[in-house]
Write an enzyme that holds these catalytic residues in place. Sequence first.
Site, PDB file in Angstrom:
ATOM      1  N   GLU A 189     -92.901  56.684   2.196  1.00  0.00           N
ATOM      2  CA  GLU A 189     -92.052  56.063   1.183  1.00  0.00           C
ATOM      3  C   GLU A 189     -92.107  56.882  -0.091  1.00  0.00           C
ATOM      4  OE1 GLU A 189     -92.145  51.893  -1.321  1.00  0.00           O
ATOM      5  OE2 GLU A 189     -92.414  51.782   0.843  1.00  0.00           O
ATOM      6  N   ARG A 224     -85.515  50.595   1.540  1.00  0.00           N
ATOM      7  CA  ARG A 224     -86.219  51.686   0.868  1.00  0.00           C
ATOM      8  C   ARG A 224     -85.474  53.010   1.005  1.00  0.00           C
ATOM      9  NH1 ARG A 224     -87.804  47.549  -0.078  1.00  0.00           N
ATOM     10  NH2 ARG A 224     -89.927  46.741  -0.238  1.00  0.00           N
ATOM     11  N   SER A 260     -97.463  51.752  -2.068  1.00  0.00           N
ATOM     12  CA  SER A 260     -97.292  51.926  -0.622  1.00  0.00           C
ATOM     13  C   SER A 260     -96.877  53.360  -0.306  1.00  0.00           C
ATOM     14  CB  SER A 260     -96.230  50.956  -0.098  1.00  0.00           C
ATOM     15  OG  SER A 260     -96.629  49.622  -0.312  1.00  0.00           O
TER      16      SER A 260
END
Length: 342
Positions: free
Chosen positions: A338, A168, A243
């Site tokens: 994130e 990520r 998320s």
Amino acid sequence: MSYLCWEESVDLRQYNTFNVCSIARYLVRIRGMEDLKKLHVSPRFHGLRNLVLGGGSNILFATQDFDGVILKNEIGGIELLSQDDHSTVLRVGGGVEWTSLVKYCIENGLGGLENLSLIPGTVGAAPIQNIGAYGAELSDVILSLEIFNLSTGEVTTMSRDECLFEYRDSIFKRELKNVFITCLIIRVNKERFHCLNTEYSSVQDILQEQGVITPTIRSVSEAICILRRRKLPDPKIVGNAGSFFKNFVCDDFLSQSLVKRNPQIPIFPKPDRSFMIPAAWLIEGCGWKGKRVGEVGVFSNHALVLVNYGSRGGEIMSMAKLIVQDVQAQYGIELTPEVNIA
């Protein structure tokens, strides 16, 4: 000769899946390289803060006003560059919706993106956080990408290695932020040579539930879509950005230390010899799953998802900070977002 249209006082609610109101001073739609070149020579542009926006599915506008210019990536096109018996190379515009690219590949018998089905956003935003799901990542298929440097006006092609992809993460979230990703070059496999990734038990369960004996790229994609719809709320119904936090990644020494303090903590080894702890488990362990405070909440089906019932971005950010504090206090682990904060 065409000119850029500088839209003024634009409500960004329709451009972010959190559905929060933030008023941008300007918004400019970028539909090709010529638009970027015109933008770069504009005196007005260089005096303003700027933000490149794709589908708005991974961003939280934390303030009521964005005093700058939003660059809306609307560069389209999926072009077949080359193919052989085993694979196909595609050039994809940065403004193409990610789901449209996945659909294109599946309809043309091309494997590699099926595990990334139903991820919202645009192709140009995908490399920034190296999108991934169910054992697959963008870095598995990307060959290179083209960027326009918003500071210098230079156009550069970057290889996959130069993008410094990690979990990520990428160079575009760190030292190379002021760029506009115009297109991606990806290599996907022809189906008869493609190795499907169905290692996740949840994917296997859905395939079995659907009566699939011999999986295909289409059946795997459909299984992923079922899983995502079950776990994540539809942003058209309730605002969210998927998320909100990254899973926590640590080395062997720290993982052993955490297990000693919390024997029940789930830890999963990664191929690079690091270890991953699910952030959802940590958040749920602190009692946040399904909790609502005013017009902000944590989704009842997935503790990683913050949901907006009608609040401002600042309220969502405040809840996120409280969650981080609780996880730190209970487990000694600091979660990081994130989602990009603007």
